[in-house]
Scaffold this motif. Structure first.
Motif, PDB file in Angstrom:
ATOM      1  N   GLU A 287       0.848  -1.201   0.000  1.00  0.00           N
ATOM      2  CA  GLU A 287       0.000   0.000   0.000  1.00  0.00           C
ATOM      3  C   GLU A 287       0.883   1.251   0.000  1.00  0.00           C
ATOM      4  OE1 GLU A 287      -2.785  -0.101   3.241  1.00  0.00           O
ATOM      5  OE2 GLU A 287      -3.432  -2.140   2.748  1.00  0.00           O
ATOM      6  N   PRO A 288       0.492   2.297  -0.722  1.00  0.00           N
ATOM      7  CA  PRO A 288       1.360   3.478  -0.822  1.00  0.00           C
ATOM      8  C   PRO A 288       1.469   4.259   0.480  1.00  0.00           C
ATOM      9  CG  PRO A 288      -0.726   3.839  -1.976  1.00  0.00           C
ATOM     10  CD  PRO A 288      -0.713   2.404  -1.565  1.00  0.00           C
ATOM     11  N   LYS A 289       0.430   4.195   1.333  1.00  0.00           N
ATOM     12  CA  LYS A 289       0.444   5.027   2.538  1.00  0.00           C
ATOM     13  C   LYS A 289       1.144   4.302   3.695  1.00  0.00           C
ATOM     14  CE  LYS A 289      -3.315   8.143   1.569  1.00  0.00           C
ATOM     15  NZ  LYS A 289      -4.554   8.741   2.018  1.00  0.00           N
ATOM     16  N   PHE A 290       1.887   5.096   4.479  1.00  0.00           N
ATOM     17  CA  PHE A 290       2.643   4.547   5.608  1.00  0.00           C
ATOM     18  C   PHE A 290       1.719   4.160   6.766  1.00  0.00           C
ATOM     19  CE2 PHE A 290       4.105   5.815   9.873  1.00  0.00           C
ATOM     20  CZ  PHE A 290       5.025   4.791  10.103  1.00  0.00           C
ATOM     21  N   THR A 291       1.947   2.968   7.313  1.00  0.00           N
ATOM     22  CA  THR A 291       1.370   2.577   8.609  1.00  0.00           C
ATOM     23  C   THR A 291       2.453   1.844   9.386  1.00  0.00           C
ATOM     24  OG1 THR A 291       0.589   0.420   7.849  1.00  0.00           O
ATOM     25  CG2 THR A 291      -0.964   2.240   7.660  1.00  0.00           C
ATOM     26  N   GLY A 292       2.390   1.893  10.702  1.00  0.00           N
ATOM     27  CA  GLY A 292       3.364   1.172  11.524  1.00  0.00           C
ATOM     28  C   GLY A 292       2.874   1.100  12.959  1.00  0.00           C
ATOM     29  N   PHE A 293       3.445   0.173  13.743  1.00  0.00           N
ATOM     30  CA  PHE A 293       3.067   0.093  15.159  1.00  0.00           C
ATOM     31  C   PHE A 293       4.307  -0.062  16.034  1.00  0.00           C
ATOM     32  CE2 PHE A 293       3.032  -4.354  13.768  1.00  0.00           C
ATOM     33  CZ  PHE A 293       3.689  -5.007  14.808  1.00  0.00           C
ATOM     34  N   VAL A 294       4.189   0.414  17.266  1.00  0.00           N
ATOM     35  CA  VAL A 294       5.284   0.335  18.242  1.00  0.00           C
ATOM     36  C   VAL A 294       5.171  -1.001  18.976  1.00  0.00           C
ATOM     37  CG1 VAL A 294       6.206   1.345  20.376  1.00  0.00           C
ATOM     38  CG2 VAL A 294       5.400   2.829  18.528  1.00  0.00           C
ATOM     39  N   PHE A 295       6.226  -1.822  18.868  1.00  0.00           N
ATOM     40  CA  PHE A 295       6.176  -3.131  19.524  1.00  0.00           C
ATOM     41  C   PHE A 295       7.138  -3.216  20.709  1.00  0.00           C
ATOM     42  CE2 PHE A 295       9.549  -3.449  16.449  1.00  0.00           C
ATOM     43  CZ  PHE A 295      10.523  -4.220  17.074  1.00  0.00           C
ATOM     44  N   SER A 307      17.835   8.799  27.057  1.00  0.00           N
ATOM     45  CA  SER A 307      16.827   8.856  25.991  1.00  0.00           C
ATOM     46  C   SER A 307      16.041   7.552  25.917  1.00  0.00           C
ATOM     47  CB  SER A 307      17.528   9.101  24.657  1.00  0.00           C
ATOM     48  OG  SER A 307      18.538   8.128  24.466  1.00  0.00           O
ATOM     49  N   CYS A 308      14.756   7.689  25.612  1.00  0.00           N
ATOM     50  CA  CYS A 308      13.918   6.513  25.354  1.00  0.00           C
ATOM     51  C   CYS A 308      13.717   6.403  23.844  1.00  0.00           C
ATOM     52  CB  CYS A 308      12.548   6.662  26.004  1.00  0.00           C
ATOM     53  SG  CYS A 308      12.571   6.315  27.747  1.00  0.00           S
ATOM     54  N   VAL A 309      13.667   5.177  23.358  1.00  0.00           N
ATOM     55  CA  VAL A 309      13.426   4.954  21.935  1.00  0.00           C
ATOM     56  C   VAL A 309      12.255   3.991  21.782  1.00  0.00           C
ATOM     57  CG1 VAL A 309      14.378   3.973  19.811  1.00  0.00           C
ATOM     58  CG2 VAL A 309      15.831   5.369  21.285  1.00  0.00           C
ATOM     59  N   ALA A 310      11.296   4.377  20.924  1.00  0.00           N
ATOM     60  CA  ALA A 310      10.184   3.483  20.596  1.00  0.00           C
ATOM     61  C   ALA A 310      10.524   2.796  19.278  1.00  0.00           C
ATOM     62  CB  ALA A 310       8.893   4.289  20.464  1.00  0.00           C
ATOM     63  N   PHE A 311      10.471   1.465  19.269  1.00  0.00           N
ATOM     64  CA  PHE A 311      10.772   0.709  18.042  1.00  0.00           C
ATOM     65  C   PHE A 311       9.471   0.497  17.271  1.00  0.00           C
ATOM     66  CE2 PHE A 311      14.400  -0.256  20.672  1.00  0.00           C
ATOM     67  CZ  PHE A 311      15.446  -0.195  19.774  1.00  0.00           C
ATOM     68  N   CYS A 312       9.483   0.968  16.028  1.00  0.00           N
ATOM     69  CA  CYS A 312       8.272   0.925  15.202  1.00  0.00           C
ATOM     70  C   CYS A 312       8.506  -0.002  14.019  1.00  0.00           C
ATOM     71  CB  CYS A 312       7.957   2.343  14.728  1.00  0.00           C
ATOM     72  SG  CYS A 312       6.585   2.427  13.566  1.00  0.00           S
ATOM     73  N   LYS A 313       7.597  -0.946  13.826  1.00  0.00           N
ATOM     74  CA  LYS A 313       7.651  -1.813  12.644  1.00  0.00           C
ATOM     75  C   LYS A 313       6.831  -1.137  11.544  1.00  0.00           C
ATOM     76  CE  LYS A 313       7.221  -5.479   9.859  1.00  0.00           C
ATOM     77  NZ  LYS A 313       6.872  -6.840  10.058  1.00  0.00           N
ATOM     78  N   VAL A 314       7.487  -0.888  10.402  1.00  0.00           N
ATOM     79  CA  VAL A 314       6.772  -0.287   9.266  1.00  0.00           C
ATOM     80  C   VAL A 314       5.966  -1.401   8.586  1.00  0.00           C
ATOM     81  CG1 VAL A 314       6.999   1.008   7.118  1.00  0.00           C
ATOM     82  CG2 VAL A 314       8.650   1.385   8.967  1.00  0.00           C
ATOM     83  N   CYS A 315       4.646  -1.250   8.565  1.00  0.00           N
ATOM     84  CA  CYS A 315       3.773  -2.308   8.017  1.00  0.00           C
ATOM     85  C   CYS A 315       3.450  -2.099   6.542  1.00  0.00           C
ATOM     86  CB  CYS A 315       2.464  -2.375   8.799  1.00  0.00           C
ATOM     87  SG  CYS A 315       2.719  -2.806  10.516  1.00  0.00           S
ATOM     88  N   THR A 372      -0.202   2.988  17.250  1.00  0.00           N
ATOM     89  CA  THR A 372      -0.187   2.962  15.791  1.00  0.00           C
ATOM     90  C   THR A 372       0.100   4.350  15.225  1.00  0.00           C
ATOM     91  OG1 THR A 372      -1.846   1.200  15.826  1.00  0.00           O
ATOM     92  CG2 THR A 372      -1.568   2.361  13.752  1.00  0.00           C
ATOM     93  N   LEU A 373       0.915   4.386  14.153  1.00  0.00           N
ATOM     94  CA  LEU A 373       1.146   5.623  13.400  1.00  0.00           C
ATOM     95  C   LEU A 373       0.645   5.404  11.979  1.00  0.00           C
ATOM     96  CD1 LEU A 373       4.808   6.436  14.503  1.00  0.00           C
ATOM     97  CD2 LEU A 373       2.787   7.765  15.104  1.00  0.00           C
ATOM     98  N   THR A 374      -0.059   6.402  11.424  1.00  0.00           N
ATOM     99  CA  THR A 374      -0.562   6.272  10.046  1.00  0.00           C
ATOM    100  C   THR A 374      -0.498   7.647   9.372  1.00  0.00           C
ATOM    101  OG1 THR A 374      -2.862   6.865  10.517  1.00  0.00           O
ATOM    102  CG2 THR A 374      -2.265   4.559  10.852  1.00  0.00           C
ATOM    103  N   GLU A 375      -0.931   7.677   8.104  1.00  0.00           N
ATOM    104  CA  GLU A 375      -1.020   8.962   7.393  1.00  0.00           C
ATOM    105  C   GLU A 375      -2.406   9.576   7.551  1.00  0.00           C
ATOM    106  OE1 GLU A 375       0.539   9.299   3.442  1.00  0.00           O
ATOM    107  OE2 GLU A 375       2.175   7.900   3.818  1.00  0.00           O
ATOM    108  N   GLY A 376      -3.139   9.149   8.560  1.00  0.00           N
ATOM    109  CA  GLY A 376      -4.461   9.743   8.813  1.00  0.00           C
ATOM    110  C   GLY A 376      -5.539   8.713   9.087  1.00  0.00           C
ATOM    111  N   GLU A 377      -5.342   7.473   8.610  1.00  0.00           N
ATOM    112  CA  GLU A 377      -6.362   6.437   8.812  1.00  0.00           C
ATOM    113  C   GLU A 377      -6.361   5.971  10.268  1.00  0.00           C
ATOM    114  OE1 GLU A 377      -7.583   2.032   7.015  1.00  0.00           O
ATOM    115  OE2 GLU A 377      -5.761   3.009   6.313  1.00  0.00           O
ATOM    116  N   ILE A 378      -7.541   5.680  10.797  1.00  0.00           N
ATOM    117  CA  ILE A 378      -7.644   5.155  12.165  1.00  0.00           C
ATOM    118  C   ILE A 378      -7.482   3.636  12.101  1.00  0.00           C
ATOM    119  CG2 ILE A 378      -9.113   4.967  14.222  1.00  0.00           C
ATOM    120  CD1 ILE A 378      -8.229   7.830  13.569  1.00  0.00           C
TER     121      ILE A 378
END
Length: 523
Positions: A287-295, A307-315, A372-378
Motif C-alpha cells: 500500500e502506498p500510505k505509511f502505517t506502523g506500530f510500536v512493539f 533517551s527513550c526509543v520506541a521501536f516501530c515496525k513499518v507495516c 499505531t502511526l498512520t497517514e491519517g487512517e484510524i
C-alpha cells in the motif's frame, strides 16, 4: 521502485534457549553483513567477549540477553533486519511481542541438548501466527546427538515437519563438515572463529568424496543422504512459507561454520514483508500510505542522554523523516526529525524506511507498546498483549532523597514492558508484577545504575492478577467492595483483581457470574 524496495526486505527474529549459542550466531550473521573483507578474512581480528547485541552492563556481566536488540545490515541485494531476543524464560513476554513484528524466525537448537522447554513455548507463538521457521542446529563441533534422532525430536517437540538442507559429517572432535544438500556442495570444517571455510564442489558418487573425508565416512554420508531422500519429502518453499515445514541446517556458529549456508538460503527463501492484521482490516505492505506500530520501547540506550526509543515496525508504504504522521491513540500529528536504524546501540539517522523495516523513534513518554502511526487512517494493530504476571513484590524507596528519580525510573521501565505496575487500592502501595525472578534483579540494577535510585523489595504472596470488567455496574461495585483489600489499578486506571490463591479466584468466578476475568491486558 516501492515494490522492489519492499521485496528486498527480510525481517526475522532469532530465538533460542540461553545456552544454545544464539549470541554467536547473531555475531557471525553481522560479520557477513559488511564486515567480511575477502573470503577467509574478518576485519575484526579479536572476537569480543560480549555480543554486539548485548549492550547493557547487566547483560555483559551475566552473559545473557535481557532485552530484544534490533540490528540491520545489507547482504547482497537484501536489506536484513535482525531482532535478537532474550532466550531466558523470565523475559519471554519481550520475545512474544517481538514475534509480532517479524516475518520469519530462526530457531537455534543445541546439538547436544536438543529442544528445551523455552523453545517449545516460543514455537507455540510462531504456530499461532503461522510464522515461517528455519532451524539451525548449533555446536556440532562438540559431541552431539545423532542427527536423525535430533530431527525426530524437532518434529515431535516443535510439532512441525522438518527437512534437512545441510547434513553433518560426524560431530565433536571427529566433525569433518557438512554436505550442503540445497546447493549440492561439500563444506569442510576447519576450527577457526575468524575464517570463512571454502566450499568444495564434489560429486558425492565419485571417489572425489573419498579423497576429501576418507572412504568409511564417505560411504556413511552416501547412505545417510539416500535415507534422507527416502524418508523426508522434497523441500517445498510454499510449505515453509505457510509455517508447515522447517528447513534444518547444521553447523558451529562459534567457529563461523554453516552460518553462510544458512544466510544464503534464508535470503532466497524467507518471506519479504507480509500482510499485517489490524482490527479494522488487513494492511498490505505494498500500500502506498505509511502505517506502523510500536512493539517495543527501550529506555537509556544512551545512558548519557537518558533517551527513550520506541521501536516501530513499518507495516506498509514508506516512512519519511520530518513528515507529519497521525498518532492514533492521542489523535494528534507528530513529526520525527531524527528517526534511527540500529546496530545494537549504535544508531544512524535515516531519511526513509520501507515496509518491513524497524525504525527507532525518539520517545519522551508519548508512546506505549501497541501504538499505531498512520497517514491519517484510524487503525489499531492487534496482538501486543501484556500477560498476567506470575510473581509479585511491593517496591519501596530505599533512598527518600531520590523519590523523583525512582518514580521516573519505574515509569520508563514499565513503558518498556519489562514488568507491570499495579497500585493497591487498599493501602496505596506500588506492586510490581513479573513473569520471573530475574526481572526483579534487572529492575533493581537498572534503577540504581541508570536512574541513580535505590529500591528494596518486600515479598507479596499472590497467585494471579486479572483484569475485570462487567456489563452489570452494581455487581462490579459489589465485587470491588467485597474484595477491597485485593483490588488494584493498572497504569491505565483499569481495575485489576489480585487473587491470592487459585481457589479464591475460582470462587470469585463462580460467585460473580456477570464479571469477566481477563488474563491478558488486551481485551
Amino acid at each position: 521502485m516501492a515494490n522492489q524496495e519492499i521485496a528486498r526486505r527480510r525481517t526475522f527474529a532469532i530465538i533460542a534457549h540461553p545456552d544454545a549459542g544464539k549470541t554467536s550466531l547473531t555475531e557471525k550473521l553481522l560479520l557477513f553483513g559488511g564486515q567480511i573483507q575477502v573470503a577467509g578474512a574478518v576485519k575484526s581480528n579479536k572476537i569480543k567477549k560480549t555480543a554486539t547485541s548485548d549492550w547493557m552492563d547487566i547483560e555483559k556481566q551475566r552473559g545473557i540477553s535481557v532485552t530484544t536488540s534490533v540490528m540491520e545490515f545489507d547482504y547482497h541485494d537484501y536489506k536484513i533486519n535482525i531482532l535478537d531476543t532474550p532466550g531466558h524464560q523470565d523475559f519471554a513476554e519481550d520475545t512474544y511481542r517481538t514475534l509480532t513484528a517479524v516475518d520469519s524466525v530462526i530457531i537455534v537448537v543445541d546439538g547436544a541438548k536438543g529442544v528445551e522447554s523455552q523453545t517449545r513455548k516460543l514455537m507455540e507463538v510462531c504456530r499461532m501466527r503461522n510464522t515461517p521457521v528455519i532451524i539451525f542446529v548449533n555446536k556440532m563441533d562438540r559431541e552431539a546427538k545423532d542427527p536423525f534422532d535430533l530431527l525426530d525430536e524437532l518434529e515431535e517437540e516443535l510439532v512441525i515437519n522438518v527437512r534437512p538442507l545441510t547434513w553433518p559429517i560426524e560431530s565433536g572432535p571427529r566433525f569433518k563438515g557438512v554436505y550442503n544438500i540445497y546447493e549440492q556442495k561439500l563444506n569442510l570444517f576447519q576450527p577457526s572463529k575468524q575464517v570463512v571455510t571454502e566450499k568444495v564442489e564434489v560429486d558425492i558418487h565419485t571417489e572425489d568424496l573419498d579423497n576429501h573425508i576418507g572412504k568409511p565416512l564417505a560411504d556413511k554420508l552416501r547412505s545417510e543422504l539416500e535415507l534422507i531422500e527416502g524418508v523426508y519429502p522434497e523441500f517445498n518453499v510454499d510449505d515453509y512459507l505457510k509455517g508447515e515445514l522447517a528447513p534444518v541446517f547444521f553447523g558451529s556458529a562459534l567457529n563461523n561454520f554453516g552460518v553462510q549456508e544458512l544466510l544464503d538460503c534464508f535470503v532466497e527463501i524467507a518471506p519479504s514483508p507480509r500482510p499485517v492484521q489490524a482490527e479494522e482490516r488487513i494492511v498490505m505492505p505494498e500500500e502506498p500510505k505509511f502505517t506502523g506500530f510500536v512493539f517495543k520501547i527501550t529506555a537509556n540506550i544512551d545512558p548519557n542522554h537518558r533517551s527513550c526509543v520506541a521501536f516501530c515496525k513499518v507495516c506498509s508504504g514508506k516512512f519519511t523523516r520530518n513528515t507529519p504522521y497521525l498518532h492514533v491513540r492521542h489523535n494528534k500529528t507528530m513529526r520525527f526529525s531524527s528517526p534511527t536504524q540500529f546496530m545494537a546501540q549504535r544508531k544512524t539517522t535515516v531519511d526513509e524506511a520501507w515496509a518491513g523495516d524497524i525504525i527507532g523513534l525518539p520517545d519522551n513518554g508519548t508512546f506505549k507498546i501497541g501504538d499505531t502511526l498512520t497517514e491519517g487512517e484510524i487503525l489499531h494493530f492487534k496482538g501486543l498483549p501484556s500477560f498476567s504476571p506470575e510473581m509479585f513484590k511491593y517496591i519501596e524507596n530505599a533512598d527518600p532523597m531520590k523519590t523523583k528519580q525512582l518514580n521516573k525510573g519505574i515509569d520508563q521501565l514499565m513503558d518498556e514492558g519489562v514488568a507491570q505496575l499495579f497500585v493497591n487500592q487498599f493501602n496505596g502501595r506500588k506492586i510490581i508484577g513479573t513473569v520471573g525472578q530475574l526481572q526483579f534483579e534487572v529492575i533493581q540494577y537498572r534503577l540504581e545504575n541508570e536512574y541513580n535510585a535505590k529500591c528494596r523489595w518486600e515479598p507479596l504472596s499472590l497467585y494471579k492478577a486479572c483484569w475485570i470488567e462487567s456489563d452489570d455496574p452494581a455487581e462490579l461495585e459489589a465485587f470491588k467492595k467485597r474484595k477491597y483489600q485485593y483490588m488494584a489499578k493498572d497504569r491505565d486506571g483499569r481495575d485489576v483483581f489480585l487473587a491470592d490463591s487459585g481457589y479464591v479466584l475460582q470462587m470469585a468466578q463462580m460467585d460473580f457470574k456477570h464479571i469477566k476475568f481477563h488474563f491478558t491486558s488486551e481485551f
